[in-house]
Design an enzyme around this catalytic site. Structure first.
Site, PDB file in Angstrom:
ATOM      1  CG  ASN A  67      42.604  31.052  46.519  1.00  0.00           C
ATOM      2  OD1 ASN A  67      41.479  31.016  47.012  1.00  0.00           O
ATOM      3  ND2 ASN A  67      43.681  31.096  47.275  1.00  0.00           N
ATOM      4  CG  ASP A  68      40.817  35.360  44.649  1.00  0.00           C
ATOM      5  OD1 ASP A  68      40.695  35.030  45.846  1.00  0.00           O
ATOM      6  OD2 ASP A  68      41.702  36.125  44.248  1.00  0.00           O
TER       7      ASP A  68
END
Length: 465
Positions: free
Chosen positions: A394-395
């Site tokens: 994600n990040d």
């Protein structure tokens, strides 16, 4: 019994083996050999320590019993622990190293004659400084590792825990530790010794609680370094060469790794050491998922895109680890390769919950090492790839790191997956990552969200292929 000179030679040999172990662990191809060097070095160091003692008393039998007991427990845990829980295991073991340093320091302070350090109230100044520093760093390592374990295990919120005046309080406590060590060396008061331990335990908690889950890889490597320095400090107190060498190697390699991880996340190394670097507030873009349309698909759609691709880049993340999807992923990739589709893996330096977490999981699934690439090696390839298959990351794929100066991850190098012709993003929901911010990649025109468990979705894609 062996002489002091022969004991020193054995310690030197064990030190060389430890260096070779670190050398071996620097590459997946030689990691098993590195592990064997480390095991052999530790066996030699323990044996030399046993044989160099002058008194085989009944207490020696108890030491042997506890070594066998502890070794059996460690072997059982290591055998049973799944690879997905490796970060928690590392944090837990770091805490034990710190606690061991504290116990040795307590023993040396209460009974200095047994360690040839002098008498109670009249301990050698150099030894007292060494044991004080070792005890303080050990206590910080223990309490900090406990917090890291609780966050990683989900028993404690992975979000940063902050309060007003946190940084000044940390600074005051750290300065007070230095003052207490000075007063302890001047007065050799037992009360000051216990206060030193309590304050050190406290600062360990305070340094780690403001760090968010997304920054845990750096925390793990930092605590690894702390545990090494704690061991080295106690090694000086015990005048044990092997412990000094081992502690210095672990401490320095952990510090270097922390620096590399900080560089990979665009973090300040000194902020990491002092704690609280993960507490930055984001720009509040969490509402994006309500304002922008999202294209979602299924395994059929994903299989169609992959069938018609000439190159696919896999981006694994912590979601893959949680779903234990690495073996299913390997099966999918094998199917793609049978259709003459070029496949490679892109690994972000902080993907997962500890340094090298994704590499270990892929190795467990027997993914060839020459198909796995770090961020710097593969980032330029995304623009020429047909499909990026993001499975649980994600990040580390969030484009906002390059566009929003107010974002907590701004400036962090990320994988340029948005440059692919098509992006397949496997995720259970649109929830933000551990940095607590929405991922702009979800809403790109070329992104197709696959809302499902990572393992099940991968297996379904393989069936459709």
């Amino acid at each position: 019994m062996i002489s002091a000179n022969l004991s020193a030679i054995f310690y030197l040999v064990s030190g060389v083996l430890f260096i070779l172990a670190l050398r071996g662990l620097s590459s997946p191809e030689t990691s098993r050999q590195g592990n064997l060097f480390g095991i052999l070095g530790m066996i030699i160091a323990i044996t030399a320590t046993f044989l160099s003692t002058d008194n085989f008393s009944t207490g020696f039998l108890f030491v042997l019993i506890f070594i066998l007991l502890g070794g059996s427990v460690g072997a059982f845990i290591a055998y049973k622990i799944p690879m997905t829980a490796m970060p928690e295991l590392v944090a837990g073991f770091h805490s034990l190293v710190g606690l061991a340093a504290v116990f040795v320091a307590i023993s040396a302070f209460l009974n200095p004659e047994a360690f040839n350090l002098g008498m109670p109230g009249n301990i050698k100044l150099g030894s007292l400084i060494e044991m004080s520093i070792g005890a303080a760093v050990g206590a910080i390592t223990f309490s900090g590792s406990v917090i890291a374990f609780l966050k990683l295990q989900g028993l404690m919120s992975g979000s940063p825990i902050t309060f007003k005046g946190q940084h000044p309080l940390n600074a005051i406590i750290l300065i007070s530790i230095i003052i207490i060590i000075y007063l302890l060396c001047s007065t050799q008061s037992s009360n000051l010794f216990w206060i030193l331990l309590l304050v050190s335990f406290l600062i360990g908690f305070l340094l780690i609680i403001p760090i968010g889950g997304a920054d845990m890889p750096v925390v793990i490597s930092m605590l690894n370094s702390y545990s090494g320095w704690a061991a080295a400090g106690i090694g000086f107190t015990l005048e044990n060469t092997a412990l000094i060498i081992t502690g210095a190697l672990v401490g320095s390699s952990g510090a270097i790794l922390s620096y590399i991880m900080c560089k990979g996340m665009n973090r300040s190394f000194f902020n990491v050491i002092l704690g609280g670097f993960g507490a930055t507030e984001g720009s509040g873009n969490k509402s994006n998922k309500e304002q922008k349309p999202v294209k979602s698909g299924n395994a059929d759609d994903a299989a169609f895109l992959m069938k018609n691709a000439s190159s696919v880049i896999i981006v694994p993340g912590y979601g893959m680890a949680v779903a234990q999807a690495q073996h299913a992923l390997r099966e999918m990739v094998d199917t793609l390769k049978k259709n003459d589709i070029k496949v490679s893996y892109a690994i972000h330096p902080v993907a997962g919950r500890m340094p090298g977490h994704m590499n270990v999981l892929l190795a467990e699934a027997n993914v060839p090492y020459d198909e796995v690439f770090e961020l710097e090696e593969i980032n330029n390839d995304f623009a020429n790839a047909d499909v990026a298959f993001v499975i649980g990351a994600n990040d580390v794929t969030n484009p906002v790191a390059k566009t929003d100066p107010q974002s907590p991850i701004y400036g962090m190098p990320v994988l340029d997956v948005e440059k692919c012709k098509s992006v397949l993003f496997v995720k259970r929901s649109l929830s933000p990552g551990y940095a607590g911010i929405d991922n702009d990649l979800f809403y790109k025109e070329n992104t197709l969200m696959l809302f499902a468990d990572a393992k099940k979705m991968t297996e379904d894609i393989t069936k459709n292929l």
